[in-house]
Design an enzyme around this catalytic site. Structure first.
Site, PDB file in Angstrom:
ATOM      1  CB  THR A 188     -15.041 -23.003 -33.528  1.00  0.00           C
ATOM      2  OG1 THR A 188     -16.316 -23.004 -33.956  1.00  0.00           O
ATOM      3  CG2 THR A 188     -14.019 -23.220 -34.546  1.00  0.00           C
ATOM      4  CD  GLU A 223     -24.282 -20.758 -35.372  1.00  0.00           C
ATOM      5  OE1 GLU A 223     -24.169 -21.664 -34.748  1.00  0.00           O
ATOM      6  OE2 GLU A 223     -23.915 -19.605 -34.842  1.00  0.00           O
ATOM      7  N   GLY A 252     -16.960 -14.550 -30.946  1.00  0.00           N
ATOM      8  CA  GLY A 252     -17.012 -13.192 -31.108  1.00  0.00           C
ATOM      9  C   GLY A 252     -17.142 -12.485 -29.814  1.00  0.00           C
TER      10      GLY A 252
END
Ligand SMILES: CCCCCCC/C=C/C(=O)SCCNC(=O)CCNC(=O)[C@H](O)C(C)(C)COP(=O)(O)OP(=O)(O)OC[C@H]1O[C@@H](n2cnc3c(N)ncnc32)[C@H](O)[C@@H]1OP(=O)(O)O
Ligand SMILES: Cc1cc2nc3c(=O)[nH]c(=O)nc-3n(C[C@H](O)[C@H](O)[C@H](O)COP(=O)(O)OP(=O)(O)OC[C@H]3O[C@@H](n4cnc5c(N)ncnc54)[C@H](O)[C@@H]3O)c2cc1C
Length: 674
Positions: free
Chosen positions: A157, A440, A196
């Site tokens: 992303t 997701e 993350g």
């Protein structure tokens, strides 16, 4: 106070609930775990990981500063990773610690109230290496990643694009002179955002970038990229990396941003299972299906169905146990205040949460098995089942995450004011699960993927062509008459299928009308998307209901009679609940009458009363240790008020009898001296 076998002091109401439960709790635990062997293995793993006390914090995470929280989460992640490499890997029967082992992931939850900074390493970095590398690449990267010599994440992303992967702007341009790719972030919106562990933890990441070679763009491809020095951890020249700041949840996950300034990586660092760039820059497509580079996302969508079922089981355990000890109001003046679990509205809030946890857990096992079958076929070069599986995993991910988030919030409502306390455990569960609805693949976006498949399947059914299993019910969509209502479980499932077929038919008819009126196909689709989302949702509900019912019948074939009864009650409750939630649709697409619906509502209310005596037994059967629940309201012993007070006293605000704010602000203001 009542004593249990373990000499634990248990709240008398909870003890009474356990005494009146009429089924064998352990048998249901085995059903939820997928068999007795799994339960035994899970318990062994939990014992080793949790009995050591390593999961505990001296001071609750919620009282720490963001920096302390992060460092504490890294500390515990390292302890857990070391346990996984050693004793837990062996116990779980895995060659190495199991990235896809739900038990390992679930046990890790005891270590973190939010999430581990290694979540993406295990959840996406390692699976991408496994799924997107050639065997040679895998043999180089996988052992290092599994041994945690390198730590990675998945950076796809960007600031400007998450959903529309084809719109990503990061470029990877091949330079045949040096046999390297040059990674570059041409705009602010091309900066990677969200990954993350990227902020501070990882030294490698999978970067998804637009591949250019010989002046041509070949679309997005994955690359493995070192971003920090393996020894000093300092970001490498050409890399701009940092943490993105506070979020609703995930605050121990150091989600990060990443930009490249003409940053060079060796040619071999493109993950080349599905496509290759030869030394001279020639692009070679290997995969038979254009979307195989999206494989890690499909894998995680499958994993998430299981993940949210587990989190919903936690929330319902907390809320049901609390509702058994909480007494409130006096509807009958001569009697004691009832347990709030006795209110039918409370049962309506909570029993659907228990049933949904079961439904999603069983669907997730079924989905995982289907995924394994698709992967096995793809190994042999056959990608025919991928479109159906993509449609299925997309809608199951969307609906399971959305339903779980909604029901976890409902569990919070069911706990009144105390449910709002962080120490209740529910806010953290909600913050985690509500994010799963977005990441997701956003809810709407994924349901529209399923809708594409449904519309195509509908057209195939119309042309009398064969249909794939999950949409075979569409073959009955052309009978011309409304589906006959029948309130048996199978009858309700057939009605759900009729709703999905009916809604798909409405979409197709409307799109055709709009196109005849002059709209392009894209615009006709866009104008129908509200209904397409509803059709995909209806399809998914039919799939979940059908799978849940079939799986329960199969899994309880040899169960004791009372377990059969209570499992049957739960599945029936699930079907009644969703039929009553969709009465308008049933009236549109089936022969159901007003009287049928009134009768169904009564049957639903009677079912709640039948389940009521077993409610605590049902959540005990999830077998969630206190360490996993992190909850003042949901602990096994039900010492709710004692725990709430203990936690309040731990607040750093209570360290001083008088706050500094008094002398700094309150006093001057009150004395008129501010
Ligand atoms: C326990 C583990 C926890 C891990 C924590 C994880 C934390 C979070 C991580 C992340 O969020 S990582 C980033 C995730 N990002 C996304 O999920 C992005 C969502 N977007 C997409 O998946 C795709 O862009 C899209 C929306 C599906 C569309 O893709 P695209 O524009 O390329 O395709 P279309 O033109 O719409 O469709 C063409 C064709 O391809 C089919 N298709 C799309 N995706 C797949 C797939 N994955 N597999 C198979 N087929 C796919 C699509 O249905 C179309 O088919 P046809 O209708 O033309 O037949
Ligand atoms: C906690 C968290 C962790 C994450 N971790 C990672 C990570 O580790 N790695 C990574 O790469 N990414 C990660 N992400 C990013 C995540 O994958 C994206 O946020 C997600 O895919 C949604 O994309 P978006 O943010 O671009 O939303 P958008 O696409 O901008 O969505 C905004 C709205 O637009 C709507 N919309 C968008 N497109 C359409 C369409 N075609 N039709 C109809 N409606 C549409 C959506 O439904 C939504 O309502 C994470 C996100 C979160 C919240």
């Amino acid at each position: 106070m009542t004593q249990t076998n373990n000499n634990m002091t248990v709240n008398p109401d909870l003890a009474m609930e356990r005494a009146k439960c009429n089924f064998n709790v352990l048998e249901v635990t085995h059903i939820f775990d997928g068999g007795e062997r799994n339960t035994l293995q899970r318990k062994k793993i939990e014992d080793v990981a949790l009995n050591s006390g390593a999961s505990k914090d001296a001071l609750g995470e919620e009282h720490m500063s963001p920096k302390e929280k992060y460092e504490n989460a890294v500390r515990k992640s390292c302890i857990y990773a070391t346990m996984m490499k050693n004793e837990l890997a062996e116990l779980s029967g895995l060659e190495s610690f199991g990235v896809s082992s739900p038990v390992i992931r679930r046990t890790a939850d005891a270590f973190f109230k939010e999430v581990s900074p290694f979540l993406l390493h295990l959840g996406m970095f390692v699976p991408t290496i496994m799924g997107q590398c050639t065997p040679e690449q895998q043999s180089y990267w996988l052992p290092r990643a599994l041994d945690m010599q390198i730590i990675g994440t998945y950076a796809q992303t960007e600031l400007g694009h998450g959903t529309f992967i084809r719109g990503l702007e990061t470029t990877a341009t091949y330079d045949p002179e040096t046999e390297e790719f040059v990674l570059h972030s041409p705009t602010l919106s091309s900066y990677k955002w969200w990954a993350g562990g990227l902020g501070k933890t990882v030294n490698y990441c999978i970067v998804v970038a637009q591949l250019y070679t010989k002046g041509e763009c070949h679309g997005t491809h994955p690359f493995i990229v070192q971003i920090r020095d393996e020894d000093t951890h300092v970001p490498l020249p050409g890399i701009k990396v940092g943490e993105i700041g506070p979020k609703m949840g995930f605050n121990t996950a150091d989600n990060g941003f990443l930009g490249f300034d003409h940053y060079r990586i060796p040619r071999e660092h493109m993950l080349m299972k599905n496509a290759q760039v030869l030394k001279d820059g020639t692009y070679v497509k290997v995969a038979r299906h254009g979307k195989l580079t999206y494989g890690t996302m499909v894998f995680v969508r499958v994993v998430l169905v299981n993940e949210v079922a587990f989190n919903l089981a936690k929330a319902s355990t907390i809320a049901v146990r609390y509702s058994a000890i909480r007494r409130q109001s006096k509807p009958k003046p001569d009697e004691v205040e009832p347990q709030i679990l006795d209110y039918v509205t409370q049962q309506h809030k909570l029993f659907i949460a228990i049933a949904t946890a079961h439904a999603l857990q069983l669907c997730s096992t079924w989905l995982w098995e289907s995924f394994s079958a698709v992967l096995a076929q793809m190994k042999g070069g056959n990608t025919d089942t991928l479109p159906e599986f993509h449609a299925l995993s997309s809608c199951l991910k969307a609906i399971s995450t959305s339903d779980s988030a909604h029901l976890i919030e409902q569990c919070r409502h069911a706990c009144g004011g105390h449910g709002y306390m962080i120490s209740s455990g529910i806010p953290n569960l909600y913050n985690f699960v509500s994010a799963t609805r977005t990441y997701e693949g956003d809810y709407t976006v994924l349901l529209l993927q399923t809708a594409r498949f449904l519309v195509k399947a509908y057209e195939q059914a119309e042309a009398k062509k064969p249909l794939t299993p999950t949409v075979s019910y569409l073959a009955h969509a052309f009978s011309g008459s409304r589906a006959t209502w029948d309130n048996s479980p199978d009858g309700i499932i057939r009605s759900f299928q009729a709703l999905a077929a009916g809604k798909t038919a409405v979409c197709v008819t409307n799109m055709r009308k709009r196109m005849r009126a002059g709209l392009s196909q894209v615009d006709a689709w866009e104008m129908s998307t509200i209904q397409l989302v509803a059709a995909a949702e209806a399809h998914c509900r039919a799939v979940i209901a059908d799978t849940y019912r079939k799986e329960i019948v199969r899994l309880t074939a040899n169960s004791s009679p009372n377990v059969k009864v209570v499992m049957d009650q739960l599945t029936t409750l699930y079907l009644y609940y969703w039929a009553l939630e969709r009465t308008g649709d049933l009236l549109m697409f089936t022969s159901v009458s007003q009287k049928d619906l009134v009768d169904l509502q009564i049957a639903y209310e009677e079912l709640l009363l039948k389940i009521r005596p077993n409610a605590v037994g049902l959540v005990d059967a999830f077998d969630l240790r206190d360490e996993l629940l992190h909850s003042t309201l949901g602990s096994y012993d039900g010492r709710v008020y004692e725990r709430l007070m203990e936690e309040a006293l731990k607040s750093p605000m209570n360290k001083e009898p008088v706050s500094d704010a008094y002398s700094k602000y309150l006093r001057p203001m009150m004395k008129g001296k501010l």
